[in-house]
Design an enzyme around this catalytic site. Structure first.
Site, PDB file in Angstrom:
ATOM      1  CG  ASP A  34       1.085   3.588   5.533  1.00 17.25           C
ATOM      2  OD1 ASP A  34       0.414   3.773   6.561  1.00 17.25           O
ATOM      3  OD2 ASP A  34       1.088   4.379   4.570  1.00 17.25           O
TER       4      ASP A  34
ATOM      5  CG  ASP B  90       7.913   3.448  22.846  1.00 18.02           C
ATOM      6  OD1 ASP B  90       8.978   3.229  23.441  1.00 18.02           O
ATOM      7  OD2 ASP B  90       7.069   4.270  23.257  1.00 18.02           O
TER       8      ASP B  90
ATOM      9  CG  HIS C 222      10.921  -1.149  25.634  1.00 16.64           C
ATOM     10  ND1 HIS C 222      11.007  -0.654  26.909  1.00 16.64           N
ATOM     11  CD2 HIS C 222      10.952  -0.069  24.810  1.00 16.64           C
ATOM     12  CE1 HIS C 222      11.061   0.668  26.861  1.00 16.64           C
ATOM     13  NE2 HIS C 222      11.034   1.051  25.612  1.00 16.64           N
TER      14      HIS C 222
ATOM     15  NE  ARG D 186       8.023  30.203  29.113  1.00 22.15           N
ATOM     16  CZ  ARG D 186       8.150  31.494  28.813  1.00 22.15           C
ATOM     17  NH1 ARG D 186       7.439  32.002  27.819  1.00 22.15           N
ATOM     18  NH2 ARG D 186       8.974  32.279  29.477  1.00 22.15           N
TER      19      ARG D 186
END
Length: 519
Positions: A29, A99, A125, A220
């Site tokens: 937020d 990211d 980045h 799995r």
């Protein structure tokens, strides 16, 4: 209980209902995290595959979820690892924020824009992700002490997002966590094998939105992992994540799926055409002075506002300086795309740094012809290497003993190579006049001649180091590129001569074959 301390549930198309810690919700937020809503996960792929409309926002939430799920599974199976709630939260925060530093259209900004506006730059980045994370915490006054996180935990989170250290290095270089918790550094971004929750989420999510089948079962995988002592040299061992021996088949599917997504979608010839055009528009916006993309990535306040919406900002601008950029983007909307001329595949041994040098010099010579070469590497995530060679496995009868792939009884049938490298030629002109093979041949001759002149110049410098002759103006670019690559590949300019001849022969044939098919 305060509203800000309540866990929230997110409904995700990949993982179903996701419950997140209040600290993760507080990070979500913020304007810096909400920015990820406006950055496409797959960049220009959306202009060819309309289902690929997903963004970095939901991917980041998925990575945080998988990081927590994996660590909780490990803690339940191996309480002796002493995985704390703080460990889990820190790794989840890193997964959520890994990211934050992506620019417009994700990897397009890293790989196609920054190298053109900042030649020689090594910016990625991940560096911006750490800066943006720090900026996010400070600007929004997030109180890390509320969930009892310390300055050391803050360092740990940043190391998980990006660090130059390696888990298998002889000397332990990380500061956030001690050596006995080395396995924590393999969860979000695994440099050794490429098997991490980031890859698991983006493959599942990309396949879902592209309409591709995804046969890799990350649930799995999580069930089948253990932490074992793995040798880092002949004397020392370190804790690393290992997988059950029979699961190597599942891992092979993971890397095969990655190869398919990159091959069919990310390097689709029309996708590459669109991405070249977006990159050209952004580079032109920078060169015109109308936008400062280079400066924005260093200023987190400005970078917060830099998203895919830059596309619409250029299109809707009345600035005369952006006319060229606007023209390129309008061509995308009217589907007047750069034309793919031909593609040639290079052998694995021919796809190294030499190829980068050749492509850069070819593009330098082809500027006036409105032609551009683009290199695409398709691999299993570890370049030309088999990623499973760095993975360790345990067996049913020896769950605490780590064994490399080479020691398993029956080994998978692997491909004879793990990387394909392609050179693609694009024509930026609006007209459909075929590209004459002689244009490329003449360009290659110029590059060969330029390399020969650089060789002569360097020999002269070596003979008279005290009186260095001035480099001719037309050789400045050549000298800069050759010097840079000589340091990397330890070769002289003469070594590229035969290499250029091979590329010339292949390109001439590829262009002729392509034109013959069109007629």
């Amino acid at each position: 209980m305060a509203a800000q301390d309540i866990r929230k549930v997110f409904n995700d198309p990949i993982h179903g209902s996701i419950e997140l810690h209040p600290m993760l919700v507080r990070i979500i937020d913020t304007p810096q995290f909400q920015r990820l809503r406006f950055i496409k996960q797959m960049g220009g792929v959306y202009y060819v595959y309309p289902g690929a409309s997903h963004n970095r926002f939901e991917h980041s939430i998925g990575v945080a979820h998988l990081a927590g799920k994996l660590l909780k599974a490990l803690r339940e199976k191996q309480p002796e690892l002493e995985i704390s709630d703080k460990d889990i939260l820190c790794v989840q925060i890193a997964g959520l924020c890994h990211d934050l530093g992506h620019g417009p259209f994700s990897h397009l900004f890293d790989n196609m824009v920054i190298p053109k506006i900042e030649p020689g730059s090594t910016w990625k980045h991940e560096e911006a992700s750490i800066k943006m994370f720090k900026y996010l915490v400070e600007t929004n006054k997030l109180e890390f002490n509320k969930p009892d996180l310390t300055a050391l935990d803050f360092i740990f989170i940043k190391e998980l997002i990006h660090s130059e250290h390696r888990v298998n290095a002889r000397k332990w270089g990380y500061k956030g966590r001690p050596e006995e918790k080395s396995f924590l550094y393999e969860i979000v971004a695994n440099k050794l094998t490429g098997i991490d929750v980031d890859k698991m989420d983006y493959l599942a999510r990309d396949c879902y939105h592209l309409g591709f089948p995804n046969n890799f079962d990350h649930n799995r995988f999580i069930q089948m992992i253990r932490v074992c002592e793995v040798p880092i040299n002949s004397e020392e061992k370190r804790r690393r994540i290992c997988i059950r021996d029979k699961e190597r088949y599942n891992l092979h599917i993971l890397f095969n799926s990655r190869y398919r997504v990159f091959s069919v979608a990310c390097t689709h010839r029309v996708v590459c055409s669109v991405q070249l055009m977006i990159a050209d528009a952004l580079v032109e916006a920078q060169r015109s002075g109308a936008m400062d993309l280079s400066g924005a990535k260093e200023d987190m306040e400005k970078y917060t506002a830099l998203t895919d919406r830059v596309f619409e900002e250029i299109l809707n601008s009345d600035s005369a300086e952006l006319e060229e950029s606007k023209s390129i983007l309008n061509r995308i909307l009217s589907r007047e795309l750069y034309r793919h001329v031909c593609s040639i595949r290079m052998d694995g041994a021919e796809g190294g740094e030499e190829l980068n040098l050749v492509i850069e010099l070819l593009n330098h010579e082809l500027l006036d012809n409105n032609l551009q070469f683009l290199r695409n590497d398709l691999n299993y995530g570890q370049g030309p290497k088999n990623p499973l060679e760095n993975m360790y496995f345990y067996t049913k009868n020896a769950p605490n003993t780590a064994r490399p792939l080479s020691e398993l009884d029956d080994v998978l049938v692997f491909p004879n190579r793990f990387q394909d490298t392609f050179i693609n030629l694009y024509d930026k002109r609006l007209n459909q006049v075929p590209v004459c093979p002689t244009v490329v041949t003449e360009c290659l001759e110029k590059v060969t001649e330029g390399l020969e002149k650089v060789t002569e110049y360097l020999e002269e410098v070596e003979r008279s180091p005290e009186e260095v002759p001035e480099c001719p103006a037309d050789l400045t670019v050549y000298l800069e590129k050759v010097t840079e690559y000589m340091e990397k590949v330890k070769k002289s300019p003469e070594d590229f001569t035969e290499y250029l001849k091979k590329i010339n022969e292949r390109l001439e044939k590829a262009i002729k074959d392509q034109e013959a098919m069109q007629h």
